[in-house]
Design a protein around this motif. Sequence first.
Motif, PDB file in Angstrom:
ATOM      1  N   VAL A 194      10.296 -10.779 -48.857  1.00  0.00           N
ATOM      2  CA  VAL A 194      11.142  -9.596 -48.993  1.00  0.00           C
ATOM      3  C   VAL A 194      12.024  -9.788 -50.225  1.00  0.00           C
ATOM      4  CG1 VAL A 194      12.894  -8.128 -47.927  1.00  0.00           C
ATOM      5  CG2 VAL A 194      11.160  -9.239 -46.503  1.00  0.00           C
ATOM      6  N   ILE A 196      15.123  -8.425 -52.392  1.00  0.00           N
ATOM      7  CA  ILE A 196      16.323  -7.613 -52.173  1.00  0.00           C
ATOM      8  C   ILE A 196      17.108  -7.559 -53.470  1.00  0.00           C
ATOM      9  CG2 ILE A 196      18.419  -7.328 -50.802  1.00  0.00           C
ATOM     10  CD1 ILE A 196      16.932  -9.294 -48.752  1.00  0.00           C
ATOM     11  N   ILE A 206      25.052  -4.055 -49.634  1.00  0.00           N
ATOM     12  CA  ILE A 206      23.822  -4.771 -49.286  1.00  0.00           C
ATOM     13  C   ILE A 206      24.118  -6.260 -49.126  1.00  0.00           C
ATOM     14  CG2 ILE A 206      21.537  -5.447 -50.119  1.00  0.00           C
ATOM     15  CD1 ILE A 206      21.330  -2.702 -51.454  1.00  0.00           C
ATOM     16  N   ASN A 207      24.875  -6.821 -50.059  1.00  0.00           N
ATOM     17  CA  ASN A 207      25.220  -8.245 -49.985  1.00  0.00           C
ATOM     18  C   ASN A 207      25.973  -8.584 -48.696  1.00  0.00           C
ATOM     19  OD1 ASN A 207      24.035  -8.860 -52.442  1.00  0.00           O
ATOM     20  ND2 ASN A 207      25.933  -8.633 -53.611  1.00  0.00           N
ATOM     21  N   LEU A 210      23.649  -8.588 -45.633  1.00  0.00           N
ATOM     22  CA  LEU A 210      22.803  -9.774 -45.552  1.00  0.00           C
ATOM     23  C   LEU A 210      23.611 -10.992 -45.118  1.00  0.00           C
ATOM     24  CD1 LEU A 210      20.662  -9.315 -48.780  1.00  0.00           C
ATOM     25  CD2 LEU A 210      20.021  -8.760 -46.444  1.00  0.00           C
ATOM     26  N   TYR A 224      12.891 -14.712 -48.284  1.00  0.00           N
ATOM     27  CA  TYR A 224      13.736 -13.663 -48.855  1.00  0.00           C
ATOM     28  C   TYR A 224      14.216 -14.080 -50.245  1.00  0.00           C
ATOM     29  CZ  TYR A 224      13.759 -11.910 -44.103  1.00  0.00           C
ATOM     30  OH  TYR A 224      13.369 -11.440 -42.868  1.00  0.00           O
ATOM     31  N   TRP A 226      16.844 -12.900 -52.901  1.00  0.00           N
ATOM     32  CA  TRP A 226      18.057 -12.078 -52.829  1.00  0.00           C
ATOM     33  C   TRP A 226      18.791 -12.134 -54.163  1.00  0.00           C
ATOM     34  CZ3 TRP A 226      22.552 -13.855 -49.095  1.00  0.00           C
ATOM     35  CH2 TRP A 226      23.624 -12.963 -49.181  1.00  0.00           C
ATOM     36  N   VAL A 268      13.867  -4.178 -50.902  1.00  0.00           N
ATOM     37  CA  VAL A 268      15.095  -3.450 -50.578  1.00  0.00           C
ATOM     38  C   VAL A 268      15.792  -3.173 -51.899  1.00  0.00           C
ATOM     39  CG1 VAL A 268      17.332  -3.519 -49.418  1.00  0.00           C
ATOM     40  CG2 VAL A 268      15.327  -4.573 -48.343  1.00  0.00           C
ATOM     41  N   SER A 269      16.151  -1.908 -52.143  1.00  0.00           N
ATOM     42  CA  SER A 269      16.669  -1.548 -53.461  1.00  0.00           C
ATOM     43  C   SER A 269      17.609  -0.361 -53.379  1.00  0.00           C
ATOM     44  CB  SER A 269      15.493  -1.198 -54.389  1.00  0.00           C
ATOM     45  OG  SER A 269      15.935  -0.728 -55.645  1.00  0.00           O
ATOM     46  N   SER A 286       9.043   0.048 -49.470  1.00  0.00           N
ATOM     47  CA  SER A 286      10.430  -0.067 -49.914  1.00  0.00           C
ATOM     48  C   SER A 286      11.413   0.502 -48.905  1.00  0.00           C
ATOM     49  CB  SER A 286      10.604   0.665 -51.251  1.00  0.00           C
ATOM     50  OG  SER A 286       9.729   0.136 -52.226  1.00  0.00           O
ATOM     51  N   LEU A 324      20.306  -2.308 -41.846  1.00  0.00           N
ATOM     52  CA  LEU A 324      19.424  -2.835 -42.893  1.00  0.00           C
ATOM     53  C   LEU A 324      18.522  -3.961 -42.392  1.00  0.00           C
ATOM     54  CD1 LEU A 324      18.345  -2.887 -45.738  1.00  0.00           C
ATOM     55  CD2 LEU A 324      20.247  -4.388 -46.386  1.00  0.00           C
ATOM     56  N   ILE A 328      14.423  -4.075 -41.906  1.00  0.00           N
ATOM     57  CA  ILE A 328      13.552  -5.040 -42.585  1.00  0.00           C
ATOM     58  C   ILE A 328      12.624  -5.712 -41.578  1.00  0.00           C
ATOM     59  CG2 ILE A 328      13.478  -7.241 -43.833  1.00  0.00           C
ATOM     60  CD1 ILE A 328      16.165  -6.453 -45.124  1.00  0.00           C
TER      61      ILE A 328
END
Length: 365
Positions: A194, A196, A206-207, A210, A224, A226, A268-269, A286, A324, A328
Amino acid sequence: MSEHRYIISGGGTGGHIFPAIAIANGIKAKYPNAEILFVGAKGKMEMDKVPQAGYEIIGLNITGMSRKSVFHNIPLMFKFVSSTLKSRKILKKFKPNVVIGVGGYASGAVLQAAKALNIDIVIQEQNSLPGKTNKMMANRAKAICVAYDGLEKYFPKEKIVMTGNPIRKEIINIETKNPAAFEYFKIKDDKPVVLIVGGSQGAKAINEALAQNINSLSKSNANYIWQTGVQFYERAKSVIEENKAENVFCYDFIREMNYAYSVADVVVSRAGAIAISELCAVGLPSILVPLPTAAENHQMINAMSLVKKDAAKLVENSKVNEELVPTILELLNNKNELEKLKTNIKSLAITDSVDRIIDVIEKIK
């Protein structure tokens, strides 16, 4: 003097600048003797990125209009007039065949001057919701190159040409699951990957999501990659180490995005126009998290253009902490959904955008 002389104007963000550079590179590849001059806004990122790409740029003393204060806009009007006058001088000296506007503060002044001097104009609009400059200049353009359907609501229908957004050649031509890419990231090709990314500066929401859900990621059967951005990088490293999340690899910035796309099974965007165009080109399932502060909420509109076609998943920024990571994990465990998203997003790809735009330019030159 070359018969191929072009001024490309605009900038302010990577979403304007990198398509502009891609167009310039396409012109130079086809016509090595072509002369190209960029005009941007002083203090904006184009003043660094364009010379790095090997092109000359002239900066205008111009800034955007304020949405909050009418009084703040009064001096800006004088800057616009001054920049338009300077643009006239630049155009008279350089004598371009065509002026290409890609959006952004400087573009309006340059296109205004080009129209006054009867120089042909082509507009390249990246988003599903056009920027103010491009909407303002649409009636003055000979052609408007777009990447989304439905823009006749904003532009004269007869001027619209579907070209897609210019994207980097190394993205178009990636080798899926390239062994060199796995070596680059020092991960094994034994689990789904994944990717990200929240843009070059990372994405705070997003950060945080996660970081708060790192245990769920560490327990999943996936790797992942990241991209955190510089500001969040040290915290991300600490969170990964404290939770012994050995399957999560963080980077402040990923320079080899072709390698990142090569190893990825899910992305992930944010939903910037160029990011979406790249995701279509590489055909990756996505999950889009639109930036809510983007002008006129255009990232949400960009994202919905894919979501409505079952070509991407959507997680709203306000719900990212709760939704999120579960999204995923659910997607990773649903092979049918992965295949559907992959097929649908790939069907939206336009990989010859630069060639199409050059064709448009040549027809009016």
